[in-house]
Motif scaffolding. Structure first.
Motif, PDB file in Angstrom:
ATOM      1  N   UNK A   1      -7.043   2.706  12.636  1.00 43.20           N
ATOM      2  CA  UNK A   1      -7.164   1.969  11.244  1.00 43.20           C
ATOM      3  C   UNK A   1      -7.288   2.889   9.992  1.00 43.20           C
ATOM      4  N   UNK A   2      -7.726   4.276  10.309  1.00 47.31           N
ATOM      5  CA  UNK A   2      -7.645   5.025   9.327  1.00 47.31           C
ATOM      6  C   UNK A   2      -6.217   5.478   8.696  1.00 47.31           C
ATOM      7  N   UNK A   3      -5.422   5.689   9.928  1.00 44.94           N
ATOM      8  CA  UNK A   3      -4.037   6.287   9.833  1.00 44.94           C
ATOM      9  C   UNK A   3      -3.107   5.125   8.820  1.00 44.94           C
ATOM     10  N   UNK A   4      -3.438   3.762   8.934  1.00 40.00           N
ATOM     11  CA  UNK A   4      -2.893   2.754   8.603  1.00 40.00           C
ATOM     12  C   UNK A   4      -3.615   2.155   7.536  1.00 40.00           C
ATOM     13  N   UNK A   5      -4.661   2.906   6.979  1.00 41.25           N
ATOM     14  CA  UNK A   5      -5.427   2.616   5.651  1.00 41.25           C
ATOM     15  C   UNK A   5      -6.132   1.524   5.872  1.00 41.25           C
ATOM     16  N   UNK A   6      -6.312   0.926   6.715  1.00 39.21           N
ATOM     17  CA  UNK A   6      -7.324  -0.311   7.116  1.00 39.21           C
ATOM     18  C   UNK A   6      -6.302  -1.620   7.174  1.00 39.21           C
ATOM     19  N   UNK A   7      -4.867  -1.400   7.266  1.00 40.92           N
ATOM     20  CA  UNK A   7      -4.245  -2.613   7.289  1.00 40.92           C
ATOM     21  C   UNK A   7      -4.314  -3.058   8.775  1.00 40.92           C
ATOM     22  N   UNK A   8      -4.161  -4.499   8.951  1.00 39.97           N
ATOM     23  CA  UNK A   8      -3.813  -5.029  10.258  1.00 39.97           C
ATOM     24  C   UNK A   8      -2.479  -5.141  10.684  1.00 39.97           C
ATOM     25  N   UNK A   9      -2.189  -5.710  11.862  1.00 46.01           N
ATOM     26  CA  UNK A   9      -0.795  -5.476  12.314  1.00 46.01           C
ATOM     27  C   UNK A   9       0.174  -6.391  11.347  1.00 46.01           C
ATOM     28  N   UNK A  10      -0.646  -7.722  11.355  1.00 43.88           N
ATOM     29  CA  UNK A  10       0.230  -8.597  10.643  1.00 43.88           C
ATOM     30  C   UNK A  10       0.289  -8.098   9.000  1.00 43.88           C
ATOM     31  N   UNK A  11      -0.230  -7.531   8.549  1.00 45.77           N
ATOM     32  CA  UNK A  11      -0.126  -6.890   7.134  1.00 45.77           C
ATOM     33  C   UNK A  11       0.809  -5.884   7.349  1.00 45.77           C
ATOM     34  N   UNK A  12       0.681  -5.071   8.310  1.00 48.50           N
ATOM     35  CA  UNK A  12       1.936  -3.816   8.424  1.00 48.50           C
ATOM     36  C   UNK A  12       3.033  -4.675   8.419  1.00 48.50           C
TER      37      UNK A  12
ATOM     38  N   UNK B   1       4.266  -7.546   7.430  1.00 47.31           N
ATOM     39  CA  UNK B   1       4.670  -8.127   6.134  1.00 47.31           C
ATOM     40  C   UNK B   1       5.224  -7.141   5.026  1.00 47.31           C
ATOM     41  N   UNK B   2       4.385  -5.836   5.095  1.00 47.65           N
ATOM     42  CA  UNK B   2       4.819  -4.983   4.263  1.00 47.65           C
ATOM     43  C   UNK B   2       5.890  -4.212   4.594  1.00 47.65           C
ATOM     44  N   UNK B   3       6.210  -3.996   5.992  1.00 45.67           N
ATOM     45  CA  UNK B   3       7.554  -3.574   6.366  1.00 45.67           C
ATOM     46  C   UNK B   3       8.750  -4.324   5.827  1.00 45.67           C
ATOM     47  N   UNK B   4       8.453  -5.777   6.024  1.00 46.87           N
ATOM     48  CA  UNK B   4       9.616  -6.810   5.672  1.00 46.87           C
ATOM     49  C   UNK B   4       9.680  -6.748   4.099  1.00 46.87           C
ATOM     50  N   UNK B   5       8.899  -6.979   3.323  1.00 51.90           N
ATOM     51  CA  UNK B   5       8.801  -6.933   2.051  1.00 51.90           C
ATOM     52  C   UNK B   5       9.557  -5.299   1.536  1.00 51.90           C
ATOM     53  N   UNK B   6       9.226  -4.340   2.235  1.00 53.01           N
ATOM     54  CA  UNK B   6       9.549  -3.030   1.718  1.00 53.01           C
ATOM     55  C   UNK B   6      11.244  -3.060   2.252  1.00 53.01           C
ATOM     56  N   UNK B   7      11.530  -3.493   3.166  1.00 51.78           N
ATOM     57  CA  UNK B   7      13.247  -3.336   3.614  1.00 51.78           C
ATOM     58  C   UNK B   7      13.717  -4.289   2.549  1.00 51.78           C
ATOM     59  N   UNK B   8      13.346  -5.515   2.094  1.00 50.08           N
ATOM     60  CA  UNK B   8      13.697  -6.455   1.439  1.00 50.08           C
ATOM     61  C   UNK B   8      13.874  -5.907  -0.022  1.00 50.08           C
ATOM     62  N   UNK B   9      13.061  -5.264  -0.561  1.00 49.47           N
ATOM     63  CA  UNK B   9      13.051  -4.714  -1.931  1.00 49.47           C
ATOM     64  C   UNK B   9      13.641  -3.251  -2.015  1.00 49.47           C
ATOM     65  N   UNK B  10      13.884  -2.623  -0.884  1.00 51.33           N
ATOM     66  CA  UNK B  10      14.170  -1.218  -0.929  1.00 51.33           C
ATOM     67  C   UNK B  10      15.967  -1.315  -0.734  1.00 51.33           C
ATOM     68  N   UNK B  11      16.490  -2.204  -0.109  1.00 51.94           N
ATOM     69  CA  UNK B  11      18.057  -2.615  -0.251  1.00 51.94           C
ATOM     70  C   UNK B  11      18.243  -3.726  -1.089  1.00 51.94           C
ATOM     71  N   UNK B  12      17.259  -4.220  -1.724  1.00 51.39           N
ATOM     72  CA  UNK B  12      17.930  -5.319  -2.868  1.00 51.39           C
ATOM     73  C   UNK B  12      17.875  -4.859  -4.155  1.00 51.39           C
TER      74      UNK B  12
END
Length: 532
Positions: free
Chosen positions: A194-205, A207-218
Motif C-alpha cells: 500500500x505504501x509503495x502504491x501510494x494507497x491505490x487499490x488494484x482497480x485504481x492502479x 485504471x491509471x495504467x490504462x489512462x497513462x498508456x492512452x495519454x502517453x501514446x495519444x
C-alpha cells in the motif's frame, strides 16, 4: 466481490488461505507418516519380544512336552507385564493356544492359520480379540530345527494413538504459530505494498495504467519518464522518433542512449531544464525537464520534447517580413519627399528640371535591382540580397554586394541556401548596427570551381578566438533576447545545413568577422532539398 475488496484484505485472506491449506496438508501428511512410523516401530518392538520368548529354553521345552506342568501361561503373563505388551500368545504348529491374556481362550485354536510355518518372522496390524494391535509372529523351533509352534506378541493401538496424540499437540502448536506468523507477515506485506502504491487499490492502479498508456501514446509531444537513478521508465513513440532511438530504451540511462552533445546535456540535467532549445540533424527541439515528487518523495523526472522547427521557421519568416515592412515604411517617407520635390518643380514652372530629376531617381532606384538580377540565378537569391540591402540601410548599415559576385545555377535548390546566406547577413548587420563608423557589411557570392562560395565580412568587433567553436552551438548567443524569437540558432542552423550538404564553414576571428562557406553543386541540389 473479491475484486472490490481492499488490497490489504485480498493479501491477508490470500496468504491465510495458502497457509491454512499448506499447514493442513502438512499436518495430515505428518500424522499419516508418524502413524506409519509408530506402527512400524511398535511392530519391530513386538518382533523383538516374540523373538526373545521363542529363544527361551523353558518355553520351548514346555511346548515340546505339551505344557504338562502348565508353565507357559505364567511365563507369558510375566513377560507381557514386564514389556507392556497387550498379549503374548504361545501356540503349537496347529494353532492350539497355550497362553493368552484371556484364560478362557487357552486350549482353543486360532481363527486364522499359523503364519510362521515357513520359519520366518512376520509383522503387521492385527484385529484380534483384544482389539487392533501392532502384531509380530515368530516361529518357535524345536531341537531338530523344525517349527514346533508360534510366538505371537501384540501391542494395542491405544498405546500408538496415545503417543501419536502427544506429537499431534506439537503439530497443532506449530501450525498455530505458523498461522500467527502468516497473519503478521501478510499484514506487513499489505502495508508495504500500500505504501509503495501510494494507497491505490488494484482497480485504481489498472485504471491509471490504462489512462497513462492512452495519454502517453495519444499526444503529439515526446514524453520520457526517468527514475531516481536516471534510467528510462516511460517513453512514448513520439519521443523515440524525435530522439532517434528504439523502443527498447526502457531500463537504460539517457547517457547510454544519446551521443555526446547538447541534446544529451539537456536530457541529463546539465542545463536549467526549462525550454532548452536543441538543434539536431532533423529537428529543432524544445526540451523541458521537471522533477516528480509523490507523497513527499522524489520519484524521478519527466522530460517533454516538442519539435519547433516549422514554428521557428515561421517566426523567422515573420521577422523578415516585419523588417521588410519597416524598410518599406522608411522608403515611403523618402518617396514622399521626392514627390514633394517634383510637385514643387512643376509648381515653379520647371517641367524640364522635373523630368531630369525623375529620370535620376528612377535610374538610382532600379539600377541595383537590375544589376543583382543579371548576376544572380536563381532569382530568389537576387531578391534576398536586394531586400537585405534595404533593411541594412534602414539600420544605417551599408550592405555591399561585391561587383565580382556571380552565381549562375538556375536549378539550384534555394530554400536552404537562402537560409544560410540570410542568417550570415543578419548576424553581420546586427554586429555593426549601432557601432562606430564605418558600419559596413560585404557579401561575395560565386560559383567558381564547381562549388558555391559565400563570403560575408563586416566591420564589427568580430569573433573572439576562444569562441570560434562555441558560436555554432545551438543556444549560444551574445545578443540580448528578442521577444517572440529564440537566440543562438542561426549559426547552428547554418553549420548543420552546410555539413549535411558536404560543405564547410570557416570563421576568421576579429576585429571584423569573416564567414566563408563552400558548398558543392551536386550536394546542394541533392541534400539541402531534404532539409525541412
Amino acid at each position: 466481490m473479491w475484486r472490490s475488496r481492499p488490497l490489504a484484505s485480498q493479501i491477508l485472506y490470500g496468504v491465510l488461505g495458502i497457509l491454512v491449506a499448506t499447514v493442513s496438508a502438512g499436518a495430515l501428511l505428518y500424522v499419516k507418516l508418524t502413524g506409519e512410523t509408530l506402527d512400524n516401530q511398535y511392530g519391530q518392538r513386538a518382533l523383538g519380544i516374540a523373538t526373545t520368548v521363542a529363544q527361551m529354553p523353558a518355553v520351548r521345552d514346555a511346548l515340546v512336552s505339551g505344557d504338562a506342568g502348565h508353565t507357559i501361561q505364567p511365563m507369558a503373563e510375566q513377560i507381557r507385564r514386564a514389556t507392556g505388551a497387550a498379549y503374548v500368545v504361545v501356540t503349537d504348529r496347529t494353532g492350539l493356544r497355550y497362553s493368552h491374556p484371556n484364560p478362557a481362550l487357552i486350549g482353543q485354536r486360532l481363527e486364522e492359520p499359523v503364519a510362521v510355518l515357513d520359519g520366518g518372522g512376520h509383522t503387521g496390524i492385527d484385529n484380534g480379540s483384544l482389539g487392533r494391535s501392532a502384531n509380530a509372529r515368530v516361529a518357535l523351533l524345536g531341537p531338530d530345527g523344525a517349527v514346533d509352534g508360534q510366538i505371537s506378541v501384540g501391542i494395542l493401538e491405544e498405546q500408538v494413538s496415545s503417543e501419536l496424540m502427544g506429537k499431534i499437540l506439537w503439530v497443532l502448536l506449530y501450525s498455530a504459530l505458523a498461522l500467527a506468523g502468516g497473519v503478521g507477515a501478510s499484514w506487513w506485506l499489505a502495508h508495504t505494498i500500500k505504501r509503495a502504491t501510494f494507497g491505490l487499490e488494484l482497480s485504481e492502479i489498472v485504471a491509471l495504467l490504462q489512462e497513462r498508456e492512452a495519454m502517453l501514446h495519444g499526444i503529439r509531444e515526446g514524453v520520457v519518464g526517468l527514475d531516481n537513478a536516471g534510467r528510462v521508465e516511460v517513453i512514448n513513440d513520439e519521443a523515440c522518433r524525435l530522439l532517434g532511438i528504439g523502443v527498447a530504451a526502457r531500463g537504460r540511462r539517457i547517457a547510454d542512449l544519446l551521443p555526446p552533445g547538447r541534446l544529451r546535456e539537456a536530457m541529463t540535467g546539465a542545463g536549467d531544464g526549462t525550454d532548452e532549445v536543441v538543434l539536431t540533424d532533423d529537428f529543432l527541439l524544445v526540451v523541458n525537464r521537471m522533477p516528480v515528487v509523490l507523497a513527499g518523495r522524489d520519484a524521478g523526472e519527466v522530460i517533454t520534447l516538442r519539435d519547433r522547427g516549422e514554428m521557428e521557421g515561421l517566426v523567422r519568416e515573420l521577422h523578415a517580413v516585419t523588417g521588410l515592412t519597416t524598410a518599406l515604411r522608411a522608403q515611403e517617407h523618402e518617396f514622399k519627399n521626392r514627390l514633394h520635390v517634383l510637385s514643387g518643380l512643376l509648381g515653379l514652372g520647371e517641367p524640364d528640371e522635373a523630368a531630369r530629376y525623375l529620370a535620376e531617381i528612377s535610374q538610382e532606384s532600379f539600377a541595383q535591382g537590375r544589376d543583382l538580377r543579371a548576376r544572380m540565378a536563381p532569382p530568389e537569391l537576387a531578391a534576398l540580397l536586394l531586400a537585405k540591402v534595404t533593411i541594412a540601410a534602414e539600420r544605417d548599415v551599408r550592405l555591399v554586394v561585391s561587383p565580382e559576385s556571380h552565381l549562375d545555377v538556375p536549378s539550384l535548390e534555394t530554400r536552404s541556401l537562402l537560409t544560410v546566406l540570410g542568417n550570415l547577413i543578419d548576424n553581420a548587420v546586427d554586429a555593426v548596427a549601432g557601432g562606430p563608423d564605418p558600419r559596413r557589411v560585404d557579401v561575395h557570392v560565386s560559383d567558381a570551381g564547381g562549388e558555391v562560395s559565400i563570403v560575408v565580412t563586416d566591420t564589427g568587433p568580430g569573433v573572439a578566438p576562444g569562441a570560434l567553436e562555441r558560436i555554432f552551438t545551438d543556444g549560444y548567443s551574445t545578443k540580448p533576447a528578442r521577444e517572440g524569437m529564440r537566440r543562438g540558432l542561426g549559426l547552428a542552423l547554418v553549420r548543420r545545413l552546410v555539413h549535411r550538404a558536404g560543405g564547410s564553414v570557416d570563421v576568421t576571428p576579429g576585429p571584423g568577422a569573416r564567414f566563408a562557406v563552400r558548398l558543392p553543386h551536386a550536394p546542394v541540389r541533392a541534400r539541402l532539398e531534404r532539409v525541412p
